[in-house]
Design a protein around this motif. Structure first.
Motif, PDB file in Angstrom:
ATOM      1  N   GLU A  40     -35.394 -34.248 -14.967  1.00  0.00           N
ATOM      2  CA  GLU A  40     -36.875 -34.050 -14.583  1.00  0.00           C
ATOM      3  C   GLU A  40     -36.909 -32.354 -14.457  1.00  0.00           C
ATOM      4  O   GLU A  40     -35.945 -31.986 -13.981  1.00  0.00           O
ATOM      5  CB  GLU A  40     -36.896 -35.008 -13.229  1.00  0.00           C
ATOM      6  N   LEU A  41     -38.312 -32.278 -14.604  1.00  0.00           N
ATOM      7  CA  LEU A  41     -38.592 -30.865 -14.428  1.00  0.00           C
ATOM      8  C   LEU A  41     -39.760 -30.528 -13.394  1.00  0.00           C
ATOM      9  O   LEU A  41     -40.366 -31.565 -13.102  1.00  0.00           O
ATOM     10  CB  LEU A  41     -39.098 -30.267 -15.794  1.00  0.00           C
ATOM     11  N   SER A  56     -43.973 -18.271   0.357  1.00  0.00           N
ATOM     12  CA  SER A  56     -42.962 -18.790  -0.404  1.00  0.00           C
ATOM     13  C   SER A  56     -42.710 -18.622  -1.625  1.00  0.00           C
ATOM     14  O   SER A  56     -43.897 -18.285  -2.428  1.00  0.00           O
ATOM     15  CB  SER A  56     -42.935 -20.462  -0.341  1.00  0.00           C
ATOM     16  N   CYS A  57     -41.570 -18.240  -2.249  1.00  0.00           N
ATOM     17  CA  CYS A  57     -41.236 -17.918  -3.540  1.00  0.00           C
ATOM     18  C   CYS A  57     -41.504 -18.994  -4.680  1.00  0.00           C
ATOM     19  O   CYS A  57     -41.446 -20.255  -4.172  1.00  0.00           O
ATOM     20  CB  CYS A  57     -39.775 -17.333  -3.600  1.00  0.00           C
ATOM     21  N   ALA A  58     -41.713 -18.792  -5.847  1.00  0.00           N
ATOM     22  CA  ALA A  58     -41.882 -19.837  -6.674  1.00  0.00           C
ATOM     23  C   ALA A  58     -40.573 -20.821  -6.953  1.00  0.00           C
ATOM     24  O   ALA A  58     -40.772 -21.780  -7.038  1.00  0.00           O
ATOM     25  CB  ALA A  58     -42.045 -19.234  -8.024  1.00  0.00           C
ATOM     26  N   GLU A  59     -39.486 -20.096  -6.951  1.00  0.00           N
ATOM     27  CA  GLU A  59     -38.068 -20.802  -6.790  1.00  0.00           C
ATOM     28  C   GLU A  59     -38.049 -21.855  -5.521  1.00  0.00           C
ATOM     29  O   GLU A  59     -37.729 -23.196  -6.049  1.00  0.00           O
ATOM     30  CB  GLU A  59     -37.036 -19.869  -6.771  1.00  0.00           C
ATOM     31  N   THR A  60     -38.334 -21.372  -4.501  1.00  0.00           N
ATOM     32  CA  THR A  60     -38.481 -22.152  -3.267  1.00  0.00           C
ATOM     33  C   THR A  60     -39.587 -23.505  -3.321  1.00  0.00           C
ATOM     34  O   THR A  60     -39.169 -24.323  -3.252  1.00  0.00           O
ATOM     35  CB  THR A  60     -38.647 -21.626  -2.284  1.00  0.00           C
ATOM     36  N   SER A  61     -40.542 -23.228  -4.075  1.00  0.00           N
ATOM     37  CA  SER A  61     -41.732 -24.112  -4.298  1.00  0.00           C
ATOM     38  C   SER A  61     -41.150 -25.046  -5.203  1.00  0.00           C
ATOM     39  O   SER A  61     -41.265 -26.443  -5.100  1.00  0.00           O
ATOM     40  CB  SER A  61     -42.745 -23.385  -4.819  1.00  0.00           C
ATOM     41  N   ALA A  62     -40.536 -24.854  -6.292  1.00  0.00           N
ATOM     42  CA  ALA A  62     -39.998 -25.786  -7.430  1.00  0.00           C
ATOM     43  C   ALA A  62     -38.506 -26.278  -6.911  1.00  0.00           C
ATOM     44  O   ALA A  62     -38.557 -27.701  -6.955  1.00  0.00           O
ATOM     45  CB  ALA A  62     -39.235 -24.953  -8.656  1.00  0.00           C
ATOM     46  N   LEU A  63     -37.863 -25.959  -6.016  1.00  0.00           N
ATOM     47  CA  LEU A  63     -36.874 -26.542  -5.546  1.00  0.00           C
ATOM     48  C   LEU A  63     -37.234 -27.522  -4.335  1.00  0.00           C
ATOM     49  O   LEU A  63     -36.704 -28.811  -4.017  1.00  0.00           O
ATOM     50  CB  LEU A  63     -35.714 -25.568  -4.924  1.00  0.00           C
ATOM     51  N   ASP A  64     -38.215 -27.147  -3.646  1.00  0.00           N
ATOM     52  CA  ASP A  64     -38.782 -28.159  -2.684  1.00  0.00           C
ATOM     53  C   ASP A  64     -39.134 -29.476  -3.438  1.00  0.00           C
ATOM     54  O   ASP A  64     -39.094 -30.470  -2.757  1.00  0.00           O
ATOM     55  CB  ASP A  64     -40.006 -27.574  -1.851  1.00  0.00           C
ATOM     56  N   LYS A  65     -40.127 -29.379  -4.545  1.00  0.00           N
ATOM     57  CA  LYS A  65     -40.459 -30.368  -5.090  1.00  0.00           C
ATOM     58  C   LYS A  65     -39.210 -31.185  -5.572  1.00  0.00           C
ATOM     59  O   LYS A  65     -39.366 -32.576  -5.634  1.00  0.00           O
ATOM     60  CB  LYS A  65     -41.254 -30.053  -6.324  1.00  0.00           C
ATOM     61  N   MET A  66     -38.318 -30.619  -6.214  1.00  0.00           N
ATOM     62  CA  MET A  66     -37.142 -31.349  -6.568  1.00  0.00           C
ATOM     63  C   MET A  66     -36.378 -32.087  -5.453  1.00  0.00           C
ATOM     64  O   MET A  66     -36.403 -33.337  -5.450  1.00  0.00           O
ATOM     65  CB  MET A  66     -36.020 -30.336  -7.320  1.00  0.00           C
ATOM     66  N   ALA A  67     -36.248 -31.582  -4.362  1.00  0.00           N
ATOM     67  CA  ALA A  67     -35.371 -32.222  -3.109  1.00  0.00           C
ATOM     68  C   ALA A  67     -36.127 -33.378  -2.723  1.00  0.00           C
ATOM     69  O   ALA A  67     -36.124 -34.529  -2.201  1.00  0.00           O
ATOM     70  CB  ALA A  67     -35.525 -31.046  -2.155  1.00  0.00           C
ATOM     71  N   ASN A  68     -37.914 -32.978  -2.677  1.00  0.00           N
ATOM     72  CA  ASN A  68     -38.617 -34.265  -2.235  1.00  0.00           C
ATOM     73  C   ASN A  68     -38.880 -35.301  -3.124  1.00  0.00           C
ATOM     74  O   ASN A  68     -39.188 -36.297  -2.780  1.00  0.00           O
ATOM     75  CB  ASN A  68     -40.252 -33.520  -1.877  1.00  0.00           C
TER      76      ASN A  68
END
Length: 136
Positions: A40-41, A56-68
């Protein structure tokens, strides 16, 4: 599907996310896309705040979505920024990537047009890192 197969879509999603960056202070837009172990992306963009340390950084935003979404492992990350210099993850994001990745996790850096400018492993960007395995 593999990371290489998903790479064009990851770049597209990161470029699109970058257009939605909330960066009224620095005007420096960054987009990212994380590929979870499931394939999943998850795209993300940087979000600034008038109280600077609270953005927040873009990487953090993306990682947060993944974790959530319930994923706990990532298989790759794409980062897109503007300018002539490579826009690599900051130190804090490198540690966040380490939380969900491993030393071999690929980090692909693109220019704002989506052209791949560099590829690193997490170990190349964060050598001798401290991660969850140290606490096991």
């Amino acid at each position: 599907m593999s990371v290489e197969t998903d790479l064009p879509r990851m770049i597209e999603l990161a470029r699109d996310a970058r257009t939605r960056s909330y960066s009224p202070y620095s005007k420096f837009k960054v987009g990212a896309c994380v590929r979870g172990a499931s394939g999943e992306l998850y795209p993300g963009a940087n979000v600034e705040n008038a109280a600077y340390p609270h953005g927040s950084c873009a990487e953090t935003s993306a990682l947060d979505k993944m974790a959530n979404a319930g994923e706990r492992r990532l298989s790759a990350i794409v980062v897109i920024g503007g300018g002539d210099a490579l826009v690599t993850p900051c130190g804090g994001c490198r540690q966040r990537i380490r939380e969900f990745g491993d030393p071999t996790t690929p980090i692909i850096i693109c220019g704002e047009d989506g052209t791949i400018r560099a590829r690193f492993t997490l170990d190349e960007l964060l050598p001798h890192s401290f991660g969850p395995d140290h606490l096991a």
